[in-house]
Design a protein around this motif. Sequence first.
Motif, PDB file in Angstrom:
ATOM      1  N   TRP A  70      33.538  30.802  38.785  1.00  0.00           N
ATOM      2  CA  TRP A  70      34.410  31.628  37.960  1.00  0.00           C
ATOM      3  C   TRP A  70      33.744  31.867  36.606  1.00  0.00           C
ATOM      4  O   TRP A  70      32.778  31.190  36.238  1.00  0.00           O
ATOM      5  N   GLU A  72      34.246  32.059  32.471  1.00  0.00           N
ATOM      6  CA  GLU A  72      35.047  31.673  31.314  1.00  0.00           C
ATOM      7  C   GLU A  72      34.524  32.443  30.109  1.00  0.00           C
ATOM      8  O   GLU A  72      33.311  32.605  29.942  1.00  0.00           O
ATOM      9  N   VAL A  73      35.456  32.924  29.292  1.00  0.00           N
ATOM     10  CA  VAL A  73      35.072  33.740  28.131  1.00  0.00           C
ATOM     11  C   VAL A  73      35.562  33.067  26.861  1.00  0.00           C
ATOM     12  O   VAL A  73      36.548  32.331  26.867  1.00  0.00           O
ATOM     13  N   PRO A  79      36.496  40.039  26.383  1.00  0.00           N
ATOM     14  CA  PRO A  79      36.044  39.210  27.514  1.00  0.00           C
ATOM     15  C   PRO A  79      34.549  39.205  27.760  1.00  0.00           C
ATOM     16  O   PRO A  79      34.021  38.235  28.305  1.00  0.00           O
ATOM     17  N   VAL A  83      30.137  34.970  27.679  1.00  0.00           N
ATOM     18  CA  VAL A  83      30.549  34.609  29.047  1.00  0.00           C
ATOM     19  C   VAL A  83      29.769  33.396  29.529  1.00  0.00           C
ATOM     20  O   VAL A  83      28.553  33.274  29.296  1.00  0.00           O
ATOM     21  N   LEU A 184      37.820  35.960  36.417  1.00  0.00           N
ATOM     22  CA  LEU A 184      38.000  35.437  35.070  1.00  0.00           C
ATOM     23  C   LEU A 184      39.092  34.382  35.051  1.00  0.00           C
ATOM     24  O   LEU A 184      40.144  34.552  35.681  1.00  0.00           O
ATOM     25  N   THR A 209      41.977  30.958  38.340  1.00  0.00           N
ATOM     26  CA  THR A 209      41.432  32.301  38.540  1.00  0.00           C
ATOM     27  C   THR A 209      42.190  33.037  39.636  1.00  0.00           C
ATOM     28  O   THR A 209      41.709  34.066  40.123  1.00  0.00           O
ATOM     29  N   THR A 227      43.750  40.647  30.569  1.00  0.00           N
ATOM     30  CA  THR A 227      43.306  39.485  29.793  1.00  0.00           C
ATOM     31  C   THR A 227      44.272  39.130  28.670  1.00  0.00           C
ATOM     32  O   THR A 227      44.318  37.993  28.219  1.00  0.00           O
TER      33      THR A 227
END
Length: 541
Positions: A70, A72-73, A79, A83, A184, A209, A227
Motif C-alpha cells: 500500500w 502512505e502519504v 497525496p 509517498v 492509498l 486500504t 483523500t
Amino acid sequence: MSCEVSAPRPPSTAPTLPAALAGPYHPADTPGVALRLTCPHGWPLLLLWGLALNPVTEEAIFFDTRPTLWAEVESLLEPWANVTLTCQSPLWTLEFQLLKDGVAQELVHLGSPATEYRFPLGAVTGDTRGLYRCRYSMDSGRTSLSNLVEVTGAEPLPPPLLSTKPVPWITRGLNTTLLCLGGLRGVTFLLRREGDDQFLEVAEAPEDTQATFPVHRAGNYSCSYRTHASGAPSEPSATVTIEELATPPPPTLTLDSGFAGLLRPGSRTTLTCVAPLSGVDFQLRRGEEVLQVPMASTSPDRVFFQLNTLAPGDGGVYTCRYRLRDELAPWSLDSAPAELVLSDGTLPAPELSAEPATLRPEPGTLVQLRCRAPRAGVRFALVREGAGQRRVHGLLSPAGTEAHFELRDVSAVDSANYSCVYTDTAPPLAGSAPSAPVELRVDGPLPRPRLRPLWTGAVTPGRDAVLRCEGHVPDVSFLLLRSGEEEPSAVVWTTHPSADLVLTYVGPQHAGNYSCGYRSNWPHSLLSQLSDPVELQVAGG
C-alpha cells in the motif's frame, strides 16, 4: 475447535536467494506455504500451498502467503507530495523486493527478520510514476506477488478494485458484501449503485486500504475514494453486477475419473460435489431419493460422497445440491446429472461395429459406432479404454435393439479401444458382458488451435496480458509458449475447448512472439500443433 500454529521460525541467516526472486517475475510464482498445526487429539495438520487436509473437522484451512502493498502519504491534502510504499509479508523474512512496471528493482537484504519494509518514493516524478508490486523471500524458495498499486502523481486518483465476497448474488441466508480495495491508506470509500442517485454508501478507513459494504439489493455497483472531505473522488472502479436469486445456482458433480461411470457391483467409487461458495450443507440424491452416505472434504466449498460396496440398484442418475447453513434457506438448483452404470456381466455380450468400416478414418470425419443387443428396452453405454482406465464415452436408450454413437470431427485424441455394454432399466437390473473391442486409430497431429490477444495495441507495462487459446478438444491442458523458450509461460487445464492464458504483470522482458498449444493426457499424451504466433509489444520498450 482451536489449533496451535507452528509457523516457520525467523531465519538466523539470510536464505539462498531464489532465481525467481533475483530476476524478472515469472508466471510460475505462486502463493502458499506449508505450516504444521496441532489440533485436539494430537492430529497433525499439514497446510500445503493453501490447501489443508483436516481429519478432525473435515474442513480446509487456508493460509495466504501473498504480501500486501500500500501507499502512505505525508498529507492526504497533497497525496503525491511525499509517498512511501509499504510491503507487508505474512511470514518473517530477510529479503524484500519492489517491482515497477513489471521489472524487479533492487533487492533489499535486512540485518534481522521482519514482516514489513518501507520503500520511500518521495515526491512523485516521471521516474517514479508507475504500477508497483512487491514480494519477499521464503524459506521454501517460492515467492508470490502482492496486489497492484498505481502511482500516477496526477488527478483524478487511480481507480480502486471492486470485488464480491463470497459470490456476485444475494439470496436468503447469505451475507454478500462488496470489497473496495484502493492503494492509498487512510482514505474514505464511496459506493454507488447505477441508476440510483439516492444511493451512496460511505466508509472511512483511517488505518486501512479497503472497505467492506454489505449488499441487500441487486444492481450494478461501482466504488471510488477520496483523500479528504472536499477532495474530488478517484476514478470509479469497474462495475460489478449483483443479482438477486430465489434459488442459488447449481453446484458441479463429477465422477471418479478412474472409471468415469462404469463399475461392477461390489466395487466402490466417489462423487465430488463443488459449490460456488464455502460453508454450506451438501446433499446427494438419486432421482428424488436423498442418500445418506459417508462424506469427506478437503475444502469448505466441496464434499466427497463415498459409495461403498455398490449393489445393482445403485446404478442410475445422481445429482447433488447445497444449502446455506440456515434452516429457512432454500436448496440450490440441482447439479447436472452424473450417471453410474453397473454391469454384472451376466447378460450376453452385444455386438459393436463401426461405420465407415475402416478403423483408420481420416481426421475430421464422422465415425458411427453401432452397439446391437439381443433385445430392446435396455440402456447402452459406449466404453473407451486407455492408460489402464475405462470410461463411459456415451449413454443411449433407443427404442429398438441398436444404439448409434457418433464421434464427430475425429482426431488423434479419439484413437482408443472401444467396447459397449447394456444394462436393464428395470429389475433385476442385470448387465451384459462387454462387446468385443473395436480399435480406432486416427493418424496425424491434433488440430491446430487459434490464439487471440484480448487487447489492442501495445500493453502498458505493469498490466496483465490475456491471450485466448481456442482449441478443438475438451479436457486438455493449454500451454502458452514464447518463441525461443522451452518452458511454457502459462499453463491452464480446463474441461472446455478454449482457455484464457494470462501473463501477469507484464514488463519489457515479456515482449516477443507467443503461440499456444494443448495437450491431451487421456487416453494418450498428445501435443497439438502450435497456433500461429501473436506478437506482444510492451509500451515504451
